[in-house]
Design a protein around this motif. Structure first.
Motif, PDB file in Angstrom:
ATOM      1  N   LYS A 635       0.639  -1.127   0.006  1.00 22.78           N
ATOM      2  CA  LYS A 635       0.046  -0.048   0.117  1.00 22.78           C
ATOM      3  C   LYS A 635       0.817   1.363  -0.031  1.00 22.78           C
ATOM      4  O   LYS A 635       0.496   2.170  -0.630  1.00 22.78           O
ATOM      5  N   ASP A 636       1.925   1.080   0.725  1.00 27.16           N
ATOM      6  CA  ASP A 636       2.783   2.308   0.776  1.00 27.16           C
ATOM      7  C   ASP A 636       3.544   2.675  -0.509  1.00 27.16           C
ATOM      8  O   ASP A 636       3.718   3.729  -0.905  1.00 27.16           O
ATOM      9  N   VAL A 637       4.072   1.359  -1.237  1.00 22.34           N
ATOM     10  CA  VAL A 637       4.850   1.535  -2.418  1.00 22.34           C
ATOM     11  C   VAL A 637       3.606   1.951  -3.362  1.00 22.34           C
ATOM     12  O   VAL A 637       4.135   2.803  -4.286  1.00 22.34           O
ATOM     13  N   ASP A 638       2.485   1.641  -3.481  1.00 21.32           N
ATOM     14  CA  ASP A 638       1.499   2.118  -4.445  1.00 21.32           C
ATOM     15  C   ASP A 638       1.198   3.511  -4.462  1.00 21.32           C
ATOM     16  O   ASP A 638       1.206   4.230  -5.229  1.00 21.32           O
ATOM     17  N   GLU A 639       0.978   3.959  -2.988  1.00 22.74           N
ATOM     18  CA  GLU A 639       0.901   5.425  -2.893  1.00 22.74           C
ATOM     19  C   GLU A 639       2.230   6.071  -3.332  1.00 22.74           C
ATOM     20  O   GLU A 639       1.801   7.220  -4.039  1.00 22.74           O
ATOM     21  N   GLU A 640       3.062   5.915  -2.847  1.00 20.80           N
ATOM     22  CA  GLU A 640       4.463   6.642  -3.474  1.00 20.80           C
ATOM     23  C   GLU A 640       4.504   6.555  -4.800  1.00 20.80           C
ATOM     24  O   GLU A 640       4.988   7.641  -5.484  1.00 20.80           O
ATOM     25  N   ARG A 641       4.376   5.561  -5.264  1.00 21.37           N
ATOM     26  CA  ARG A 641       4.472   5.457  -6.973  1.00 21.37           C
ATOM     27  C   ARG A 641       3.526   6.250  -7.541  1.00 21.37           C
ATOM     28  O   ARG A 641       3.641   6.974  -8.640  1.00 21.37           O
TER      29      ARG A 641
END
Length: 736
Positions: A635-641
């Motif tokens: 979820k963190d990676v998706d948001e950051e991406r």
């Protein structure tokens, strides 16, 4: 001759041997022009291709000899004119290097020198004249005998002398030391070979190695000799005073005396003693050569280590015979003997040990050896460079980079910015090598950098942009290939429906404990069934097993039948061992129960129940928490991406001025976000009423505990009073 014969008169072309009319001006076959008609039989010279009479002994054009009788004299004169010795000539003829000249080699050799073109009969005749042992081959001694008499012995002696001279001039030396001595003495690199030959006379200790002191003495003498040989000029700056000339001559004489004294010492110790008595200065130099200081001996040892290409680690491990991590005096003595080939007396060895042993404990540890050798600046490596080892894979490098990102608590965008040195939102190959070489403990080689860029660079432009960087990190962390939205429905994604249930709060609190308990009860029940049978088996047919407190070995039934032990009978609790207690055997027995014990069905069920219990505990306590952490990371990676992609899209649509303004706005927004986050952090405290989102469900309650290390929070639910554990990032302030 008749007219008819004159019309058909024919002749042979001297070039191609074609038959042509005698009055032809040129050959219709080869096109050569005819200069006339000859009644003589002609042949072609193998050296110059001229046509000569077949009975000629010598070519009138090039002088090549056609008969063997004159070849030896011609060859001898040719060698004298070209100053070539027999050995060199033999080497040119002996093309197959078998130390013998056969007929074909002799013919080809004479023709290649334009000396003779012999037919086979003449070649055999010449070999017969030279060949003394009758083997139809010519060796070096036979060729020398026919051409030069006893000159071979002189040539061989001269060759041996040259070889001895070459061996004498092949003393070993350290390349680094030689370069420094030549540089400090202003000796040109082009004079290196000549200087090495000159330095052979300064091998004061008589071994096969030139030390730094010996090279320096040779350099001083070289410079003095060079200056003395330069022509005098009228320039005042270049004139030498008488005192300088005397000093230079003194240096040369001292160096020559040192070399002469060494030769005299090796040939006659008595003469050396006489020279020491006659000349005090020579005596001092001789004493220095025979009794070098411990520092000089250690320098000699280090130079030998450098010459042999050893590392400090290899030297230490070879000397540390007992593997105690220390080099003692005897071990050092043996190591010096192995490296230098000299067996030094114990007193000298311990003097060298004192040079290295800084803590005066009587032994040498690894750091002492490293520091002592590195002080000499001989370029000796402490260990083999890691570049010799097999390079790391791109996955291993990314894993190390992620560890650094986690340790420094960096976001992926910040980490990318640290790699992007010039701020163009692209990481080039040079930037990757420069940055990661400093960040990673093992650095980054050019080969590893190329492989890393190839694994990340999806558009093939030779650079890594932000999207490619984040995509590579996501693939490494999750092991899931990036796919288009249209293909997402056909690909199995994480987490699955079963995984979502297994890591939910309801399963954590209710279902998993029930599963664990069920398996445990089944195992306990099977153990009780086998160890403490509860089923009454009286009257059932069993084998007679008389109790130990009965003395008889047979049992009389009510109908008068006598039953012996081991025979089947209706079980009687009064006489049967175990009082007819049975274990349930739904699968293994002939009946639903059998005499107490463990049967294969019970053992199978206990094994399956044990495996099930281990699986449930592992899934509940290890897999499920890992899945939850993975979902959070995704979820963190998706948001950051998404944020990165949005930033890149904005950059592509705006010019540089707008980009600058946007960066300043983003900077101010980041500060505002940080301030708001700080204020939010201050608002949440033990006793605060908050909301907590877990698996899509909202729970409300009062905070009773924080775990900053794990990033979790425990709240007491307002309605049920249950304690609920969740991540701090999932907390929110309830709407009023």
């Amino acid at each position: 001759m008749s007219d008819e014969n004159e019309e058909v008169a024919m002749a042979e072309c001297g070039s191609c041997r074609a038959i042509v009319p005698i009055d032809s001006s040129e050959c219709p076959e080869c096109g050569i022009s005819f200069s006339g008609v000859s009644d003589e039989a002609l042949g072609e010279c193998g050296a110059c291709n001229a046509l000569v009479p077949l009975d000629s002994t010598k070519c009138p054009e090039c002088g090549v000899v056609f008969v063997a009788d004159d070849v030896v004299d011609v060859l001898r004169n040719w060698m004298a004119n070209n100053k070539m010795d027999v050995k060199t000539l033999f080497g040119r003829f002996d093309t197959n290097d078998d130390n013998m000249i056969d007929s074909s080699e002799l013919k080809d050799g004479l023709l290649s020198l334009n000396l003779a073109d012999l037919p086979p009969s003449q070649v055999d005749r010449l070999i017969e004249a030279i060949d003394e042992d009758g083997d139809s081959l010519i060796d070096l001694q036979e060729l020398q005998s026919i051409i030069g008499g006893e000159e071979l012995e002189d040539a061989e002696e001269e060759s041996v002398a040259e070889e001895e001279t070459e061996e004498e001039s092949s003393l070993k030396y350290n390349e680094n030391v030689l370069s420094k001595v030549m540089e400090s003495s202003d000796i040109d690199e082009s004079d290196k070979d000549a200087f090495l030959v000159f330095a052979q006379d300064f091998n004061a200790d008589g071994n096969e190695y030139l030390k730094k002191e010996e090279l320096q003495a040779a350099a001083d003498a070289w410079n003095a000799q060079t200056e003395s040989e330069e022509p005098e000029t009228n320039s005042v700056e270049e004139e030498l005073t008488e005192e300088e000339v005397e000093d230079e001559e003194s240096v040369i004489e001292d160096a020559e005396e040192e070399s002469d004294e060494l030769d005299d010492d090796e040939s006659d110790d008595d003469e050396s003693d006489d020279e020491e008595t006659d000349d005090d200065e020579s005596d001092d130099e001789e004493t220095t050569s025979e009794d070098p200081t411990p520092d000089e001996l250690f320098l000699t040892l280090a130079e030998a280590i450098a010459e042999q290409g050893l590392t400090i680690r290899e030297v230490f491990e070879s000397m540390d015979a007992d593997l105690d991590g220390q080099i003692s005096g005897p071990e050092l003595q043996k190591g010096i003997e192995d490296i230098l080939g000299d067996s030094l007396p114990p007193a000298t060895v311990f003097a060298i040990l004192g040079v290295i042993d800084e803590d005066d404990d009587g032994n040498i540890d690894p750091m002492e050896l490293i520091q002592s050798i590195e002080k000499l600046d001989l370029g000796i490596e402490s260990d083999r460079p890691s570049s010799e080892e097999k390079g790391r894979t791109s996955s291993e490098i990314i894993e190390q980079l992620l560890s650094i990102i986690d340790e420094e608590d960096l976001s992926l965008s910040t980490a990318f910015g640290n790699l992007d040195d010039d701020g163009n939102r692209m990481v080039s190959r040079d930037e990757l090598i420069s940055k990661l070489d400093g960040m990673l403990a093992e650095g980054l080689t050019e080969t590893e950098a190329d492989e890393l860029i190839d694994s990340m660079d999806t558009d093939g432009d030779g650079n890594i942009d932000m999207v490619e960087f984040v995509t590579a990190i996501e693939k490494h962390e999750d092991g899931i290939a990036t796919i288009d939205d249209e293909e997402a429905e056909t690909v199995k994604t994480f987490p699955s429906e079963w995984q979502s249930k297994a890591m939910s709060k309801k399963w954590h609190d209710v279902f998993w404990p029930l599963i664990h308990t069920s398996f445990a009860i089944l195992i306990v029940g099977l153990l009780v069934n086998g160890l403490f049978p509860l089923v009454d088996g009286a009257g059932g047919m069993v084998e007679l097993d008389i109790r130990s407190d009965y003395a008889q070995t047979e049992w009389q039934m009510d109908d008068g039948d006598i039953i012996s032990e081991g025979e089947a009978y209706p079980c009687d609790p009064e006489i049967q061992e175990g009082e007819c207690k049975n274990s349930l055997t739904p699968l293994a027995g002939k009946a639903l129960s059998m005499p107490g014990g463990f049967y294969w069905d019970a053992i199978l069920l206990m094994t399956l129940a044990g495996v099930g219990l281990i699986w449930s505990l592992y899934t509940h306590l290890i897999l499920a928490p890992g899945w939850r952490a993975r979902v959070k990371a995704m979820k963190d990676v998706d948001e950051e991406r998404a944020e990165v992609q949005e930033a890149i899209d904005e950059d592509d649509s705006e010019d540089e001025e707008q980009v600058d303004e946007e960066e300043s706005e983003e900077h101010s927004e980041d500060e505002t976000d940080e301030e708001s986050k700080e204020s939010e952090d201050e608002e949440f405290d033990v006793g605060s009423f908050v909301g907590l989102e877990i698996d899509g469900e909202d729970y409300y309650g009062t905070i009773i505990e924080f775990d900053d290390d794990e990033g979790t929070v425990v709240i007491e639910e307002d309605e049920t009073g249950d304690e609920i554990v969740g991540y701090q990032d999932e907390m929110f302030i309830p709407e009023e």
